[in-house]
Design a protein around this motif. Structure first.
Motif, short mmCIF file in Angstrom:
data_model
loop_
_atom_site.label_atom_id
_atom_site.label_comp_id
_atom_site.label_asym_id
_atom_site.label_seq_id
_atom_site.Cartn_x
_atom_site.Cartn_y
_atom_site.Cartn_z
N LEU A 122 8.27 -12.79 59.25
CA LEU A 122 7.85 -13.29 60.90
C LEU A 122 6.11 -13.49 60.43
CD1 LEU A 122 8.66 -14.94 62.56
CD2 LEU A 122 7.61 -12.44 63.97
N LEU A 123 4.98 -12.46 60.19
CA LEU A 123 3.63 -12.67 59.92
C LEU A 123 3.61 -13.73 59.10
CD1 LEU A 123 1.29 -11.40 61.05
CD2 LEU A 123 1.39 -9.46 59.23
N TYR A 124 4.30 -13.35 57.98
CA TYR A 124 3.69 -14.44 56.72
C TYR A 124 3.98 -15.75 57.43
CZ TYR A 124 2.97 -16.14 52.11
OH TYR A 124 2.57 -17.05 50.75
N TYR A 125 4.87 -16.07 57.88
CA TYR A 125 4.88 -17.57 58.13
C TYR A 125 4.88 -17.62 59.00
CZ TYR A 125 7.52 -21.32 60.15
OH TYR A 125 8.11 -22.91 59.95
N ARG A 126 4.06 -16.69 60.15
CA ARG A 126 2.86 -17.63 60.98
C ARG A 126 1.49 -17.62 60.30
NH1 ARG A 126 5.43 -13.88 66.43
NH2 ARG A 126 7.57 -15.73 67.43
N PHE A 127 1.24 -16.63 59.64
CA PHE A 127 0.16 -16.74 58.98
C PHE A 127 -0.14 -18.33 57.89
CE2 PHE A 127 -1.62 -15.97 54.37
CZ PHE A 127 -3.05 -15.97 54.86
N LEU A 128 0.76 -18.47 57.33
CA LEU A 128 1.21 -19.66 56.89
C LEU A 128 1.19 -20.89 57.46
CD1 LEU A 128 3.65 -18.84 54.02
CD2 LEU A 128 0.65 -19.17 53.88
N LYS A 129 1.69 -20.39 58.88
CA LYS A 129 1.87 -22.34 59.76
C LYS A 129 0.35 -22.19 60.73
CE LYS A 129 5.35 -23.99 59.06
NZ LYS A 129 5.68 -25.65 59.02
N ASP A 130 -0.55 -21.10 60.69
CA ASP A 130 -1.51 -21.19 61.75
C ASP A 130 -1.68 -21.33 63.18
OD1 ASP A 130 -3.57 -22.02 59.44
OD2 ASP A 130 -2.94 -23.98 59.14
N TYR A 131 -0.76 -20.09 63.50
CA TYR A 131 -0.84 -19.23 64.42
C TYR A 131 -1.87 -18.59 65.36
CZ TYR A 131 4.49 -19.52 64.94
OH TYR A 131 5.56 -19.71 64.81
N PRO A 132 -1.76 -18.83 66.93
CA PRO A 132 -3.13 -18.73 67.15
C PRO A 132 -3.93 -16.39 66.67
CG PRO A 132 -1.92 -19.36 68.35
CD PRO A 132 -1.43 -18.61 67.06
#
Length: 264
Positions: A122-132
């Motif tokens: 989940l962290l990697y996915y959000r990292f790629l999606k530029d989460y805050p």
């Protein structure tokens, strides 16, 4: 050779520096050999593509796609990638947070997880999606905290019959685990089992089973093990629409979109 903050062998494709952590995506050429080295900070490394041989003092371990490893700050190692290109996602603890875990990391050996944490994907996915940044920082903290809590339980003991149940679910996620059957295996009353399981793990039994199935599915997607229909049933979901709903509820993306994002 010591590598300082945010530095890794290979080519850095993407990096985000947070208040307490540094997130880095690195890629490696096929058959590249990384010399013996250690890192200034402890870190978690998730292998997304390829396989490599991890060499330490007197030990050699194969790290395969979907596996992850936690390396303490003074862990010397060398790596040799196989005949495929490699890709890693690294979660590095900065000194302002690693000091808070000094007691937990005392005499800590590397931790290799053959089925990586659901939250790490989940962290990697959000990292790629530029989460805050604050969202990424908080999730990183939760991942590290959960890792050490799990290690403490493995070192100092968990209720034995709960270990039996979790081991069975981990080993056979595709099996339909009924409350009555699990209770009979460990010889406790079903109601008592459910109450104590929630108390000791922080999750309802059904939640734990779903997380393990999603972990297996995410690992399979990253490793390219079969199409989505095969992954659905191999992970224990009874049909693809149900699998897609559960997956999207957790990741905020369908399995297909998740796979496309991670494969870049």
């Amino acid at each position: 050779m010591q590598l300082s903050d945010g530095k890794f062998y290979g080519n850095t494709v993407r990096q985000t520096t947070l208040e307490h952590f540094c997130l880095t995506q690195t890629v490696y050429s096929a058959e590249v050999a990384l010399p013996r080295h250690h890192h200034e900070n402890p870190y978690f490394s998730l292998l997304l593509e390829g396989n490599y041989l991890e060499k330490t003092q007197g030990e050699e371990t194969i790290i395969a796609g979907g596996h992850s490893i936690f390396r303490p700050f003074d862990h010397e190692h060398a790596n040799i990638f196989d005949n495929k290109n490699g890709k890693c996602f690294n979660l590095e603890l900065k000194s302002n947070i690693s000091n808070q875990f000094s007691r937990e990391m005392k005499d800590q050996r590397p931790i290799i997880l053959q089925q990586s944490s659901l939250d790490l994907f989940l962290l990697y996915y959000r990292f790629l999606k530029d989460y805050p940044a604050d969202t990424l920082d908080m999730l990183s903290f939760e991942i590290i905290t959960a890792l050490f809590e799990k290690e403490q339980l493995s070192r100092f003991g968990q209720t034995p019959w709960i270990n039996t149940i979790t081991a069975r679910i981990n080993d056979m996620p595709a099996e339909q685990h009924s409350v009555e059957h699990l209770a009979a295996i460990v010889n406790v009353h079903p109601v008592y089992m459910l109450r104590k399981f929630k108390e000791k793990t922080g999750l309802r039994l059904s939640e734990y089973i779903t997380r393990i199935r999603l972990e297996k599915a995410a690992n399979s997607i990253v490793a390219g093990k079969g199409n989505l229909t095969a992954i659905t049933y191999d992970s224990g979901f009874y049909d693809q629409p149900h699998f897609t709903r559960q997956f999207k509820s957790y990741f905020g993306a369908s399995p297909r979109d998740f796979g496309k994002t991670l494969k870049g």
